[in-house]
Design a protein around this motif. Structure first.
Motif, mmCIF file in Angstrom:
data_model
loop_
_atom_site.group_PDB
_atom_site.id
_atom_site.type_symbol
_atom_site.label_atom_id
_atom_site.label_comp_id
_atom_site.label_asym_id
_atom_site.label_seq_id
_atom_site.Cartn_x
_atom_site.Cartn_y
_atom_site.Cartn_z
ATOM 1 N N LEU A 114 -82.830 4.781 -10.456
ATOM 2 C CA LEU A 114 -84.262 4.731 -10.243
ATOM 3 C C LEU A 114 -84.773 5.319 -8.819
ATOM 4 N N ALA A 115 -84.256 4.582 -7.825
ATOM 5 C CA ALA A 115 -84.583 4.776 -6.311
ATOM 6 C C ALA A 115 -84.371 6.183 -5.861
ATOM 7 N N GLN A 116 -82.905 6.525 -6.213
ATOM 8 C CA GLN A 116 -82.580 7.981 -6.056
ATOM 9 C C GLN A 116 -83.334 9.004 -6.498
ATOM 10 N N GLU A 170 -84.149 17.453 -14.063
ATOM 11 C CA GLU A 170 -85.355 16.883 -14.455
ATOM 12 C C GLU A 170 -86.158 16.230 -13.388
ATOM 13 N N ALA A 171 -85.752 15.820 -12.380
ATOM 14 C CA ALA A 171 -86.633 15.174 -11.249
ATOM 15 C C ALA A 171 -86.825 16.065 -10.059
ATOM 16 N N ARG A 172 -87.286 17.203 -10.502
ATOM 17 C CA ARG A 172 -87.362 18.298 -9.146
ATOM 18 C C ARG A 172 -88.905 18.504 -9.171
ATOM 19 N N ASP A 208 -94.517 4.337 -8.118
ATOM 20 C CA ASP A 208 -95.202 5.594 -8.748
ATOM 21 C C ASP A 208 -93.948 6.150 -9.675
ATOM 22 N N PHE A 209 -92.851 6.199 -9.445
ATOM 23 C CA PHE A 209 -91.772 6.727 -10.310
ATOM 24 C C PHE A 209 -91.693 5.819 -11.674
ATOM 25 N N ASP A 210 -91.903 4.277 -11.356
ATOM 26 C CA ASP A 210 -91.852 3.557 -12.480
ATOM 27 C C ASP A 210 -93.124 3.773 -13.470
ATOM 28 N N GLN A 211 -94.237 4.073 -12.930
ATOM 29 C CA GLN A 211 -95.497 4.257 -13.645
ATOM 30 C C GLN A 211 -95.208 5.749 -14.578
ATOM 31 N N VAL A 212 -94.294 6.943 -13.824
ATOM 32 C CA VAL A 212 -94.090 7.880 -14.711
ATOM 33 C C VAL A 212 -93.162 7.590 -15.897
ATOM 34 N N GLY A 230 -89.818 12.511 -3.920
ATOM 35 C CA GLY A 230 -90.670 12.500 -2.837
ATOM 36 C C GLY A 230 -91.747 11.531 -3.144
ATOM 37 N N VAL A 231 -91.582 10.569 -4.158
ATOM 38 C CA VAL A 231 -92.636 9.625 -4.346
ATOM 39 C C VAL A 231 -92.314 8.058 -4.115
#
Length: 56
Positions: free
Chosen positions: A5-7, A54-56, A18-22, A13-14
């Motif tokens: 998750l953190a990586q 996918e995380a780009r 915010d990533f958890d919300q996505v 760059g968030v």
């Protein structure tokens, strides 16, 4: 390469929140998971992994 998750948040760059919300909204979903044994903090924990393509 699967990322935690953190990586994945750092790669996008968030902020982690915010990533958890996505993830909660279903825009990204884990491609796998791994079990980590935190012996000092209470035992086994399942950590979801996200595809770095996918995380780009």
């Amino acid at each position: 390469m699967p990322l935690g998750l953190a990586q994945a948040a750092r790669r996008l760059g968030v902020r982690r929140v915010d990533f958890d919300q996505v993830v909660r909204l279903g825009w990204l979903s884990p491609v796998g998971s791994v079990e980590v044994d935190y012996k000092r903090q209470g035992g086994m924990t399942t950590v979801p992994l996200y595809d770095c393509a996918e995380a780009r």
